[in-house]
Write a protein that holds these residues in place. Sequence first.
Motif, PDB file in Angstrom:
ATOM      1  N   GLU A 149       0.840  -1.085   0.001  1.00 38.55           N
ATOM      2  CA  GLU A 149       0.020  -0.053  -0.098  1.00 38.55           C
ATOM      3  C   GLU A 149       0.831   1.154  -0.030  1.00 38.55           C
ATOM      4  O   GLU A 149       1.899   1.314   0.704  1.00 38.55           O
ATOM      5  N   ASP A 150       0.224   2.235  -0.682  1.00 41.86           N
ATOM      6  CA  ASP A 150       0.993   3.622  -0.601  1.00 41.86           C
ATOM      7  C   ASP A 150       0.448   4.381   0.483  1.00 41.86           C
ATOM      8  O   ASP A 150      -0.602   4.324   0.900  1.00 41.86           O
ATOM      9  N   ILE A 151       1.364   4.964   1.527  1.00 43.47           N
ATOM     10  CA  ILE A 151       0.877   5.722   2.556  1.00 43.47           C
ATOM     11  C   ILE A 151       1.224   7.120   2.311  1.00 43.47           C
ATOM     12  O   ILE A 151       2.410   7.529   2.014  1.00 43.47           O
ATOM     13  N   ASP A 152       0.150   8.141   2.485  1.00 44.71           N
ATOM     14  CA  ASP A 152       0.414   9.515   2.276  1.00 44.71           C
ATOM     15  C   ASP A 152       0.564  10.161   3.554  1.00 44.71           C
ATOM     16  O   ASP A 152      -0.156   9.854   4.801  1.00 44.71           O
ATOM     17  N   VAL A 168       0.775  -5.087   7.223  1.00 44.27           N
ATOM     18  CA  VAL A 168       0.510  -6.475   7.933  1.00 44.27           C
ATOM     19  C   VAL A 168      -0.437  -6.260   9.146  1.00 44.27           C
ATOM     20  O   VAL A 168      -0.179  -5.289   9.815  1.00 44.27           O
ATOM     21  N   THR A 169      -1.041  -7.175   9.695  1.00 45.62           N
ATOM     22  CA  THR A 169      -1.964  -7.372  10.793  1.00 45.62           C
ATOM     23  C   THR A 169      -1.749  -8.362  11.649  1.00 45.62           C
ATOM     24  O   THR A 169      -1.341  -9.598  11.177  1.00 45.62           O
ATOM     25  N   ILE A 177      -3.405  -5.565  15.858  1.00 46.84           N
ATOM     26  CA  ILE A 177      -2.538  -4.326  15.375  1.00 46.84           C
ATOM     27  C   ILE A 177      -2.519  -4.352  13.952  1.00 46.84           C
ATOM     28  O   ILE A 177      -2.532  -5.294  13.083  1.00 46.84           O
ATOM     29  N   GLU A 178      -2.364  -2.971  13.415  1.00 40.86           N
ATOM     30  CA  GLU A 178      -2.224  -2.932  11.921  1.00 40.86           C
ATOM     31  C   GLU A 178      -1.048  -2.073  11.701  1.00 40.86           C
ATOM     32  O   GLU A 178      -0.651  -1.001  12.606  1.00 40.86           O
ATOM     33  N   ALA A 179      -0.026  -2.566  10.847  1.00 47.84           N
ATOM     34  CA  ALA A 179       1.273  -1.810  10.945  1.00 47.84           C
ATOM     35  C   ALA A 179       1.762  -1.921   9.363  1.00 47.84           C
ATOM     36  O   ALA A 179       1.405  -2.634   8.766  1.00 47.84           O
ATOM     37  N   TRP A 180       2.425  -0.664   9.181  1.00 47.08           N
ATOM     38  CA  TRP A 180       2.875  -0.545   7.729  1.00 47.08           C
ATOM     39  C   TRP A 180       4.252  -0.297   7.930  1.00 47.08           C
ATOM     40  O   TRP A 180       4.854   0.625   8.659  1.00 47.08           O
ATOM     41  N   ILE A 188       6.450   2.748   9.840  1.00 49.15           N
ATOM     42  CA  ILE A 188       6.037   4.106   9.902  1.00 49.15           C
ATOM     43  C   ILE A 188       4.794   4.451  10.006  1.00 49.15           C
ATOM     44  O   ILE A 188       4.464   5.506  10.279  1.00 49.15           O
ATOM     45  N   LYS A 189       3.885   3.318  10.434  1.00 46.34           N
ATOM     46  CA  LYS A 189       2.440   3.506  10.613  1.00 46.34           C
ATOM     47  C   LYS A 189       2.023   2.475  11.504  1.00 46.34           C
ATOM     48  O   LYS A 189       2.342   1.382  11.462  1.00 46.34           O
TER      49      LYS A 189
END
Length: 210
Positions: A149-152, A168-169, A177-180, A188-189
């Motif tokens: 996914e692209d994260i803005d 990933v979750t 948890i949800e993590a990027w 970063i998120k």
Amino acid sequence: MTSALFRSTLAMALAAVSLPAAAAPEFAACFTLTPGLSWSNADETLTIEKVTFAGQNAIKMHSAGGGIGMATFHDISGRQLLGQERYSMSSDGPTRTDTFKPAPTFPQSAKPGDRFELTGAGERTNHVDETVEPVDYDGFSDYTFVGFEDIDADVDNQPRTFKDTCHVTATFEDSRIEAWYAAGFGRIKFERYMGNELLMQDQIESIESP
């Protein structure tokens, strides 16, 4: 079709064939860490550097905020968690060091929807009372790769897009948890839920260096 139109159509077709195909994103690339990089979210500043840990070359990610410090140590790929240290304001060095062998490891590759486990065990050294005891990795273990996914984000008050992050979750009982993860930066998120209730979240806000 006129000869001019035919030549134009043929030229466009040949040009399309000759264009290199865009490289597909790679799961492992999301977990790489760039030494010398330092960045912050709302609560902490994270600094990445090359070190030696447990007798091997490693990459350290040190986080500091609120008077409490922590460091995680990863192999050169960034996918293996070799160990972690905790610090307090009253101590110059770590108060506790965990060393994992086997180490919790993200897989080399994954497709959206793939599930995997992060597990590990090792030793915990308490530097205050000078004791050593066995320890199991106690982080989330049941993971699913959601996809690229692209994260803005607003970074240093400027819009920035982090391309092809790995989302990933992970779940444990009623927690999720949800993590990027972004190449070079690490996570970063982040979002944490209890059931459907959002308990906490953070996201990159500034880059100090390089």
